[in-house]
Design a protein around this motif. Sequence first.
Motif, PDB file in Angstrom:
ATOM      1  N   GLU A   1      -5.279   9.528  -1.896  1.00  0.00           N
ATOM      2  CA  GLU A   1      -5.361   8.479  -2.913  1.00  0.00           C
ATOM      3  C   GLU A   1      -4.365   7.382  -2.581  1.00  0.00           C
ATOM      4  O   GLU A   1      -3.246   7.658  -2.148  1.00  0.00           O
ATOM      5  N   PHE A   2      -4.803   6.134  -2.772  1.00  0.00           N
ATOM      6  CA  PHE A   2      -3.939   4.989  -2.475  1.00  0.00           C
ATOM      7  C   PHE A   2      -3.751   4.140  -3.719  1.00  0.00           C
ATOM      8  O   PHE A   2      -4.652   3.979  -4.536  1.00  0.00           O
ATOM      9  N   ILE A   3      -2.555   3.604  -3.854  1.00  0.00           N
ATOM     10  CA  ILE A   3      -2.250   2.632  -4.899  1.00  0.00           C
ATOM     11  C   ILE A   3      -1.900   1.317  -4.210  1.00  0.00           C
ATOM     12  O   ILE A   3      -1.030   1.283  -3.335  1.00  0.00           O
ATOM     13  N   VAL A   4      -2.602   0.268  -4.559  1.00  0.00           N
ATOM     14  CA  VAL A   4      -2.334  -1.052  -3.998  1.00  0.00           C
ATOM     15  C   VAL A   4      -1.449  -1.807  -4.972  1.00  0.00           C
ATOM     16  O   VAL A   4      -1.837  -2.057  -6.112  1.00  0.00           O
TER      17      VAL A   4
ATOM     18  N   LYS B   1       3.626  11.161  -6.829  1.00  0.00           N
ATOM     19  CA  LYS B   1       4.682  10.407  -6.158  1.00  0.00           C
ATOM     20  C   LYS B   1       4.083   9.342  -5.244  1.00  0.00           C
ATOM     21  O   LYS B   1       2.944   9.466  -4.785  1.00  0.00           O
ATOM     22  N   PHE B   2       4.885   8.315  -4.958  1.00  0.00           N
ATOM     23  CA  PHE B   2       4.462   7.215  -4.101  1.00  0.00           C
ATOM     24  C   PHE B   2       5.146   7.331  -2.738  1.00  0.00           C
ATOM     25  O   PHE B   2       6.347   7.631  -2.659  1.00  0.00           O
ATOM     26  N   TYR B   3       4.385   7.047  -1.676  1.00  0.00           N
ATOM     27  CA  TYR B   3       4.906   7.148  -0.318  1.00  0.00           C
ATOM     28  C   TYR B   3       4.514   5.901   0.470  1.00  0.00           C
ATOM     29  O   TYR B   3       3.350   5.476   0.442  1.00  0.00           O
ATOM     30  N   ASP B   4       5.480   5.333   1.203  1.00  0.00           N
ATOM     31  CA  ASP B   4       5.231   4.138   2.007  1.00  0.00           C
ATOM     32  C   ASP B   4       4.207   4.460   3.096  1.00  0.00           C
ATOM     33  O   ASP B   4       4.454   5.304   3.965  1.00  0.00           O
ATOM     34  N   SER B   5       3.074   3.772   3.072  1.00  0.00           N
ATOM     35  CA  SER B   5       1.924   4.195   3.866  1.00  0.00           C
ATOM     36  C   SER B   5       2.163   4.145   5.374  1.00  0.00           C
ATOM     37  O   SER B   5       1.833   5.093   6.095  1.00  0.00           O
ATOM     38  N   LYS B   6       2.731   3.056   5.867  1.00  0.00           N
ATOM     39  CA  LYS B   6       2.934   2.944   7.314  1.00  0.00           C
ATOM     40  C   LYS B   6       3.938   3.974   7.821  1.00  0.00           C
ATOM     41  O   LYS B   6       3.762   4.563   8.896  1.00  0.00           O
ATOM     42  N   ALA B   7       4.988   4.193   7.059  1.00  0.00           N
ATOM     43  CA  ALA B   7       5.995   5.172   7.464  1.00  0.00           C
ATOM     44  C   ALA B   7       5.388   6.568   7.521  1.00  0.00           C
ATOM     45  O   ALA B   7       5.678   7.355   8.436  1.00  0.00           O
ATOM     46  N   ILE B   8       4.540   6.884   6.567  1.00  0.00           N
ATOM     47  CA  ILE B   8       3.868   8.190   6.549  1.00  0.00           C
ATOM     48  C   ILE B   8       2.948   8.322   7.764  1.00  0.00           C
ATOM     49  O   ILE B   8       2.930   9.351   8.446  1.00  0.00           O
ATOM     50  N   ALA B   9       2.198   7.261   8.044  1.00  0.00           N
ATOM     51  CA  ALA B   9       1.285   7.302   9.194  1.00  0.00           C
ATOM     52  C   ALA B   9       2.062   7.392  10.497  1.00  0.00           C
ATOM     53  O   ALA B   9       1.651   8.100  11.431  1.00  0.00           O
TER      54      ALA B   9
ATOM     55  N   GLU C   1      -0.975  -2.782   6.723  1.00  0.00           N
ATOM     56  CA  GLU C   1      -1.051  -1.692   5.763  1.00  0.00           C
ATOM     57  C   GLU C   1      -2.483  -1.386   5.351  1.00  0.00           C
ATOM     58  O   GLU C   1      -2.829  -0.235   5.087  1.00  0.00           O
ATOM     59  N   ALA C   2      -3.327  -2.408   5.318  1.00  0.00           N
ATOM     60  CA  ALA C   2      -4.712  -2.200   4.889  1.00  0.00           C
ATOM     61  C   ALA C   2      -5.460  -1.289   5.842  1.00  0.00           C
ATOM     62  O   ALA C   2      -6.255  -0.440   5.428  1.00  0.00           O
ATOM     63  N   SER C   3      -5.234  -1.455   7.153  1.00  0.00           N
ATOM     64  CA  SER C   3      -5.928  -0.605   8.125  1.00  0.00           C
ATOM     65  C   SER C   3      -5.439   0.833   8.046  1.00  0.00           C
ATOM     66  O   SER C   3      -6.217   1.776   8.202  1.00  0.00           O
TER      67      SER C   3
ATOM     68  N   TYR D   1       0.821  -1.208   0.000  1.00  0.00           N
ATOM     69  CA  TYR D   1       0.000   0.000   0.000  1.00  0.00           C
ATOM     70  C   TYR D   1       0.858   1.262   0.000  1.00  0.00           C
ATOM     71  O   TYR D   1       1.741   1.428   0.839  1.00  0.00           O
ATOM     72  N   PHE D   2       0.549   2.157  -0.956  1.00  0.00           N
ATOM     73  CA  PHE D   2       1.302   3.397  -1.094  1.00  0.00           C
ATOM     74  C   PHE D   2       0.351   4.576  -1.198  1.00  0.00           C
ATOM     75  O   PHE D   2      -0.640   4.523  -1.941  1.00  0.00           O
TER      76      PHE D   2
END
Length: 334
Positions: free
Chosen positions: A89-92, A45-53, A75-77, A38-39
Amino acid sequence: MALSGITRHGVLAAIEEFDRLGREEFLAKYRFGKALSYFVYHNGKFYDSKAIAGYAHGEIAGESRWTTDDFTGGEASVARHLRDRLGFEFIVQTVDWTRDELVLACDLVWANDWHELRAEYPQVIELSALLRRYWASTLERRETNFRSPNSVGRKTSDIATQHPDHKGRPTRGGKLDRLVLAEFMANPQALHEEAMALRAAIVDGETLDITAARKDEVDVESGAQEGRLLEQRSLRYERKPALRNRTIKAFKKKYGFVACEACRFDFSKFYGLRGEGFIECHHRTPLSQSGVTETMPGDLILLCSNCHRMVHCKRPWLTVAQLLDLVRTNGATP
């Protein structure tokens, strides 16, 4: 504090820090691994979702930044909160095996008498490299072990253990695994030839980018932005222009004009001087099949752009005989 406390402002602050440091330094500094699936997709640009959160959590008053160990969900949560509640916006990037990939894997299993192949087998290592070329345009957004020999080996096991002659319990495979296996068993030679054609197409530089295809879908009413410079890298087979020129000259000397040998289209008749001598040249046996070879003028055929495109528009490619038959059948004068 749970994920619900993370705000849009905090996520934007995390994105700003990510851009400032760069991906590698950001993940290292805030103790995160690379995202698997999940990004966050923001401003192209793409960003690592957990790191961002995790960074955004530290933007909550009185709270500290999270590391990967602080998350109770996956990552889904994280995606549900940042996408559904905050509007990002998310890219899976979890990519199921495509039919093309499964045909290639099934071809290995078939050649191995319907037995699985382990990660250390040369055939598996070679297919892993080929599949990474297949996905070349998206690899920068995937884990380094994407379509690794281990994953290819597991997929051969999924296919082999679904075979009717397999003794024991099958591994966890998908519905498409079973469909491709059944198709291969029903007509192994045809599917093997398809696998060979797929290999040639990948080596020719035909890659796939599902994410890009998804982003390119636009409302026909509103249009879309175009015109950016994009770099494309691929491998192509060496061709000698002198052979093409010699073939065109020989045809003109014999007939007095240059035209398509399939449909007889003459560019000069339609475009005047601009079309004089214009034609495309096709190898009767594609170089992707022959490999390195000594090409003679008789191995080439002159085709107009339309006929040449029809040969190559889909797999399997048309042979010259099939192209000529197609032109005759549909009313043109060959």
